[in-house]
Scaffold this motif. Structure first.
Motif, short mmCIF file in Angstrom:
data_model
loop_
_atom_site.label_atom_id
_atom_site.label_comp_id
_atom_site.label_asym_id
_atom_site.label_seq_id
_atom_site.Cartn_x
_atom_site.Cartn_y
_atom_site.Cartn_z
N ASP A 49 55.19 52.55 40.89
CA ASP A 49 54.08 52.05 41.71
C ASP A 49 53.24 50.96 41.04
N TRP A 50 53.86 50.18 40.17
CA TRP A 50 53.14 49.07 39.52
C TRP A 50 52.54 48.13 40.55
N ASN A 51 51.45 47.46 40.17
CA ASN A 51 50.81 46.50 41.09
C ASN A 51 50.81 45.10 40.48
N CYS A 52 50.40 44.14 41.31
CA CYS A 52 50.29 42.74 40.87
C CYS A 52 49.21 42.62 39.79
N CYS A 53 49.42 41.71 38.84
CA CYS A 53 48.46 41.51 37.75
C CYS A 53 47.39 40.49 38.14
N SER A 54 47.58 39.86 39.31
CA SER A 54 46.77 38.76 39.86
C SER A 54 47.02 37.43 39.14
N ALA A 55 48.01 37.41 38.28
CA ALA A 55 48.47 36.20 37.59
C ALA A 55 47.30 35.41 37.01
N SER A 56 47.48 34.10 36.86
CA SER A 56 46.34 33.34 36.31
C SER A 56 45.70 32.52 37.41
N ILE A 57 45.77 33.03 38.64
CA ILE A 57 45.16 32.30 39.74
C ILE A 57 44.20 33.21 40.52
N GLY A 58 44.30 34.52 40.30
CA GLY A 58 43.45 35.45 41.05
C GLY A 58 41.98 35.34 40.69
N TYR A 59 41.68 34.62 39.61
CA TYR A 59 40.32 34.65 39.06
C TYR A 59 39.22 34.18 39.99
N ALA A 60 39.55 33.31 40.94
CA ALA A 60 38.48 32.77 41.78
C ALA A 60 37.80 33.88 42.57
N SER A 61 38.59 34.82 43.09
CA SER A 61 37.99 35.93 43.84
C SER A 61 37.90 37.19 43.00
N GLY A 62 38.83 37.35 42.08
CA GLY A 62 38.82 38.54 41.26
C GLY A 62 38.15 38.23 39.94
N SER A 63 36.97 38.76 39.73
CA SER A 63 36.28 38.44 38.49
C SER A 63 36.78 39.37 37.38
N GLU A 64 36.12 39.32 36.23
CA GLU A 64 36.68 39.90 35.01
C GLU A 64 37.08 41.37 35.14
N LEU A 65 36.13 42.24 35.45
CA LEU A 65 36.45 43.67 35.45
C LEU A 65 37.50 44.06 36.50
N PRO A 66 37.38 43.57 37.74
CA PRO A 66 38.46 43.90 38.70
C PRO A 66 39.83 43.44 38.22
N ARG A 67 39.88 42.26 37.61
CA ARG A 67 41.16 41.75 37.13
C ARG A 67 41.71 42.62 36.00
N LEU A 68 40.85 42.93 35.04
CA LEU A 68 41.29 43.76 33.91
C LEU A 68 41.73 45.13 34.41
N THR A 69 41.05 45.61 35.45
CA THR A 69 41.38 46.94 35.97
C THR A 69 42.76 46.96 36.63
N LEU A 70 43.12 45.85 37.27
CA LEU A 70 44.46 45.77 37.86
C LEU A 70 45.53 46.01 36.79
N THR B 209 48.68 41.45 31.25
CA THR B 209 48.66 42.83 30.79
C THR B 209 48.22 42.91 29.34
N LYS B 210 48.76 42.03 28.53
CA LYS B 210 48.42 42.04 27.11
C LYS B 210 46.97 41.62 26.88
N GLU B 211 46.54 40.64 27.68
CA GLU B 211 45.16 40.18 27.58
C GLU B 211 44.20 41.31 27.95
N ALA B 212 44.52 42.02 29.02
CA ALA B 212 43.67 43.14 29.47
C ALA B 212 43.62 44.21 28.38
N ALA B 213 44.78 44.55 27.82
CA ALA B 213 44.82 45.58 26.79
C ALA B 213 43.94 45.18 25.61
N GLU B 214 44.03 43.92 25.19
CA GLU B 214 43.24 43.47 24.04
C GLU B 214 41.76 43.45 24.34
N ARG B 215 41.41 42.93 25.52
CA ARG B 215 39.98 42.83 25.83
C ARG B 215 39.36 44.23 25.97
#
Lengths: 299, 215
Positions: A43-64, A92-98
Motif C-alpha cells: 500500500d505504498w503511496n506517492c512521494c509527491s516527487a519534487s513538484i508537489g511542494y507548491a500545495s504540499g508544504s514541508e510536514l505534509p510532504r515529509l509525512t507522505l 524518501t531519503k530526504e524525509a528520513a534525514e530531516r
C-alpha cells in the motif's frame, strides 16, 4: 550469488500502464538474474516527487514519505528500502534525514501517521537500486554474469540529476560520476566517459509546465550524445528516460534536427547482456526502438 | 490581499528575514549566504530567473518582501540540486526556493497563470485523490489547465505522442476510470490533514511571543 532481499518502493511511474512500466519490467528481470528478491511495500503511496511542494508544504510532504517508511518497517522488517525512481529515492531519503535531524518534526510526523494507524521508527536505510548494483553486488560481479556482451554498441551514460545529487553514490563525484560508464563497460558495450552532458538537467517536472525551456536542455543532452557518436543513451532515471526519449519529434519539429536516438535503462542493458529476451528486457516499451539491443537479444 | 498576508506583513513589517526564517522551509539558512553566486551560475534555467538565488537571498535581507514573494523566479527551479552540492556553505538552496514558492502560494502572491505553480497544484490534487499519481489524468488536466479550447488544441498537438505511449504500454486509457491508488485512501487523507493542521499551528505559534515584543 547469495540471495538478497529488499523492501521495494517502485513508485507511481513504475506501475502497469504507467510511463516507466518498462523500467519496472526490466528491473524485475534484472533482479531475477542477480538473485535479488524485491518485496513491494504494501500500500505504498506517492512521494509527491519534487513538484508537489507548491500545495504540499514541508510536514505534509515529509509525512507522505514517512508513511512509506513506516509501512516498510511494519511489513518488511529489517529490510533496507530500495527505490528505482530517482525522485522516490530522493524524497524518501530526504524525509528520513530531516526527521532524524528535527525531533519536533519527527514527533509531529508520528502524530499525523497515527491518524492512519502507523508509527515511524525511522531506522531503515533508504537505497537507490544503483547503490545495490554498485555497492552491494559490485560492478565486477555484474561483469562475471554477462552471457552476451553488448559488443560494438556505443552508449552515452546519462546519470541525470537526482540519482546523482544531492546524495549520489558513495565515492562518486557529483560533477563526473563514473559508475554508469563502468557498468556500460561491464556489460561489454563501449562507454563514453567524457560525455559532457552526463549530469545535465532535462527539466524534470518542468518538462510539462515549461516545455520550451526544458526541450532546449534536452536538445543539448541528445546533441552531445550524437557528437560523441553514441548509438544510444542509457540512464537510471525514469523521468530522464521519458523526457529525453519522447520529445524527440517535437524537438525535431522546432529545431529542424533529425534526432532519433534510443534511450534505455541500465536494467535493460543488464537484462539483455544476461541473455534475456527483448520482451523480458521490456524493449517493446521503447518509443524509439533500441534495434542493436534487440539484435543481441535475438542472438 | 489575503488575511494571512495582511497578518504577516503586520507581524514582520521591519524584518522580512525574520519572517522567512520563521515561516519558510529551511529559511533559517538564508543569512548564511555569502553572495558568491555559484548557485546562480550553476542553475540550468539560470537565464530565465528574473532574480537568481543569490539575488533572492540578498533581496530577503534587504527587506524586499513584495518583490521576492511575487517573483516568478523560484518557480524556475527544476530541483536538479546543482546549487546544493556546489554551495561552499552548504545552504539547502533547492529547498529554500521550494519553501519560498510554497509560502508565496500560501499567501496568495504567486503570479497569475504561472505554469509550474499551476502544474504543481494539479499534481498535488491528483495525487491526493487516491494516494498515487494518475498519469493519464495528470496529462489531461495539464492540457486543459487554460480552459477547454486551448485544452483541445494541446491534446491534439500531443495526440501522436499519446498514441505511441499507449502502444508501448506506458499509458493506459483504463486509468481514466479509477486507476491505480492506495487501499487506505481515507487514512492517508486524514494523515495529511493532520500534518497540515500541525504545520499551520506551528506557523501561528510565532505570532504570540514576537508579536507582543514588537507591538
Amino acid at each position: 550469488m547469495a540471495k538478497r532481499e529488499y523492501s521495494y518502493y517502485p513508485g507511481c511511474s513504475s506501475q502497469k500502464g504507467a510511463s516507466s512500466s518498462n523500467l519496472m519490467k526490466s528491473v524485475d528481470t534484472m533482479c531475477e538474474e542477480l538473485d535479488i528478491q524485491l518485496n513491494e511495500i504494501p500500500d505504498w503511496n506517492c512521494c509527491s516527487a519534487s513538484i508537489g511542494y507548491a500545495s504540499g508544504s514541508e510536514l505534509p510532504r515529509l509525512t507522505l514519505s514517512a508513511r512509506n517508511i513506516a509501512l516498510s518497517e511494519e511489513h518488511n522488517k529489517n529490510q533496507e528500502i530500495v527505490a528505482t525512481c530517482a525522485a522516490c529515492w530522493l524524497a524518501t531519503k530526504e524525509a528520513a534525514e530531516r526527521l532524524k535531524e528535527d525531533e519536533s518534526m519527527f514527533a509531529e510526523a508520528n502524530q499525523a501517521l497515527a491518524e492512519a494507524g502507523l508509527k515511524l521508527q525511522n531506522t531503515t536505510p533508504i537505497k537507490h537500486m544503483a547503490e545495490v548494483i554498485v555497492e552491494d553486488i559490485g560492478i565486477d560481479s555484474i561483469k562475471e554474469g554477462v552471457k552476451k556482451p553488448l559488443e560494438g554498441i556505443k552508449i552515452a551514460g546519462y546519470v541525470g540529476c537526482q540519482t546523482n545529487r544531492p546524495f549520489g553514490i558513495a565515492g562518486e563525484s557529483f560533477e563526473n560520476p563514473m559508475y554508469l560508464d563502468n557498468l556500460i563497460e561491464a556489460v561489454g558495450a563501449d562507454a563514453i566517459p567524457t560525455y559532457e552532458k552526463k549530469v545535465q538537467c532535462c527539466g524534470g517536472a518542468l518538462a510539462f509546465s515549461e516545455p520550451e525551456k526544458s526541450q532546449e536542455m534536452i536538445k543539448g543532452i541528445i546533441e552531445a550524445a550524437y557528437d560523441n557518436e553514441a548509438d544510444m543513451i542509457a540512464t537510471p532515471c525514469p523521468l530522464c528516460q521519458a523526457n529525453v526519449e519522447i520529445y524527440q519529434d517535437q524537438i525535431n519539429e522546432k529545431y529542424n534536427t533529425k534526432f532519433n536516438i534510443p534511450v534505455v535503462y541500465y536494467s535493460q542493458l543488464i537484462a539483455v547482456a544476461y541473455g534475456r529476451s527483448a520482451s523480458d528486457a521490456a524493449l517493446d516499451g521503447q518509443l524509439i526502438a533500441a534495434k542493436q539491443l534487440e539484435d543481441v537479444a535475438k542472438k | 490581499m489575503s488575511e494571512l498576508n495582511k497578518a504577516m506583513i503586520e507581524q514582520y513589517r521591519n524584518s522580512f528575514l525574520s519572517e522567512v526564517e520563521a515561516n519558510v522551509e529551511e529559511g533559517e539558512w538564508v543569512k548564511m549566504c555569502m553572495q558568491c553566486g555559484v548557485c546562480s551560475g550553476s542553475c540550468p534555467l539560470g537565464k530565465h530567473w528574473a532574480h537568481p538565488p543569490q539575488e533572492i537571498f540578498m533581496m530577503i535581507r534587504a527587506g524586499k518582501r513584495e518583490e521576492v514573494l511575487t517573483s516568478d523566479s523560484m518557480w524556475m527551479c527544476t530541483s536538479c540540486y546543482n546549487c546544493i552540492v556546489r554551495c561552499p556553505r552548504q545552504l539547502p538552496i533547492t529547498h529554500i526556493m521550494h519553501g519560498l514558492a510554497t509560502y508565496a502560494k500560501k499567501l496568495g502572491l504567486t503570479p497569475k497563470n504561472q505554469p509550474t505553480a499551476k502544474f504543481a497544484e494539479i499534481f498535488w490534487n491528483n495525487m491526493m485523490k487516491k494516494g498515487r499519481v494518475n498519469e493519464l489524468k495528470l496529462g489531461l488536466s495539464l492540457y486543459f489547465k487554460d480552459g477547454f479550447g486551448p485544452g483541445i488544441k494541446e491534446a491534439l498537438r500531443n495526440k501522436d505522442l499519446g498514441m505511441k505511449m499507449m502502444k508501448a504500454k506506458r499509458m493506459a486509457a483504463g486509468e481514466f476510470f479509477g486507476g491505480h491508488g492506495v487501499k487506505d485512501v481515507s487514512g492517508l487523507q486524514k494523515m495529511i490533514k493532520k500534518a497540515q493542521e500541525l504545520e499551520d499551528a506551528r506557523m501561528k505559534k510565532f505570532d504570540e511571543p514576537e508579536a507582543s515584543q514588537d507591538g
